[in-house]
Write an enzyme that holds these catalytic residues in place. Structure first.
Site, PDB file in Angstrom:
ATOM      1  CB  THR A  36      -0.938   0.001   1.221  1.00 54.19           C
ATOM      2  OG1 THR A  36      -1.622  -1.252   1.299  1.00 54.19           O
ATOM      3  CG2 THR A  36      -1.969   1.117   1.103  1.00 54.19           C
ATOM      4  CD  GLU A 111       6.984  -0.370   8.209  1.00 53.02           C
ATOM      5  OE1 GLU A 111       6.569  -0.484   7.052  1.00 53.02           O
ATOM      6  OE2 GLU A 111       6.667  -1.172   9.113  1.00 53.02           O
TER       7      GLU A 111
END
Length: 261
Positions: A36, A111
């Site tokens: 995504t 992340e």
């Protein structure tokens, strides 16, 4: 061509397209990792090329850095950018409080560092990732290679006292060898089925020697953008307590699709 995309890819694309509308000239942007997030990087590159948008991107993995450079985004290290205006990333699961499980792509450490170094974290996703309780998706735990089996045994011992439904663990593999993260570490996936207290679990996992980080993102996400296969998006803001809706129009053929692998 947009018409050739699968329904799930259309949902990912519209969420990504809506998210990059949040980017303004001069921003420092965290670039997530995963399927995504890759749509987001391509959409952002399109804005850079077509609108002359000026920004710097801080990627959360080597593969995101490579893609960002390919689409024309200037890439810098987090230590150079220091602090970010926004990070846009995907998620493997999110609950009603916008707590997340991330790390299915193996980049959870970078992340989490990048997301927490940002004024705002935006998650782009499709409706299939929404759950009432986290844990259906295996929870990744990044461990150093030295003594990893000991770290795994300590994790399994810890799980006996946690409010979880499953307690199986597995070393993530790349073929027949351990999967190795960008930092040279291993990942142990926890098959928990349901996590009763994600906040507690996130804290205690990181106390185990050898554990570098875990994939529970608690109180980090500010906004989630949920894409639909029909072009509709839902935007949930946890800070404002608001829900908004929008529709993304795209032509049968878009520049962004022409160089897809």
């Amino acid at each position: 061509m947009a018409a050739e995309l699968s329904p799930i890819d259309k949902a990912k694309f519209v969420a990504a397209r809506r998210a990059v509308d949040l980017i303004e000239d001069g921003m420092r942007v965290g670039l997530g990792t995963g399927s995504t997030a890759a749509w987001m990087v391509r959409c952002l590159g399109e804005r850079v090329r077509e609108e002359g948008l000026k920004l710097v991107g801080v990627p959360t993995s080597a593969r995101t850095a490579d893609l960002a450079r390919q689409v024309g985004i200037d890439v810098v290290a987090l230590d150079e950018a220091k602090w970010l205006d926004i990070t846009i990333d995907g998620a493997d699961e999110f609950d009603p409080a916008l707590n997340l499980i991330k790390g299915g792509g193996g980049a959870l450490l970078q992340e989490k560092i990048v997301a927490t170094a940002s004024d705002q974290m935006v998650v782009i996703t499709d409706a299939s990732k929404e759950v009432n309780h986290l844990g259906g998706f295996p929870l990744p735990v990044e461990v150093i290679p030295f003594g990893w089996q000991t770290s795994r045994a300590l994790i399994e011992e810890l799980l006996d006292s946690m409010d979880v439904l499953g307690r199986q663990t597995s070393l993530r593999l790349n073929g027949s060898e351990p999967y190795v993260t960008d930092e040279g570490n291993y990942i142990i996936d926890l098959h928990l089925n349901r996590i009763g207290n994600p906040r507690q679990l996130a804290l205690v996992l990181n106390q185990i020697p050898g554990v570098v980080e875990n994939g529970l993102f608690i109180d980090i996400c500010d906004l989630v953008i949920i894409g639909g296969t029909d072009g509709k998006v839902e935007i949930r803001d946890i800070n404002e307590g608001s829900v908004a809706h929008d529709t993304i129009e795209f032509a049968e053929e878009e520049n962004i699709f022409r160089d897809l692998d």
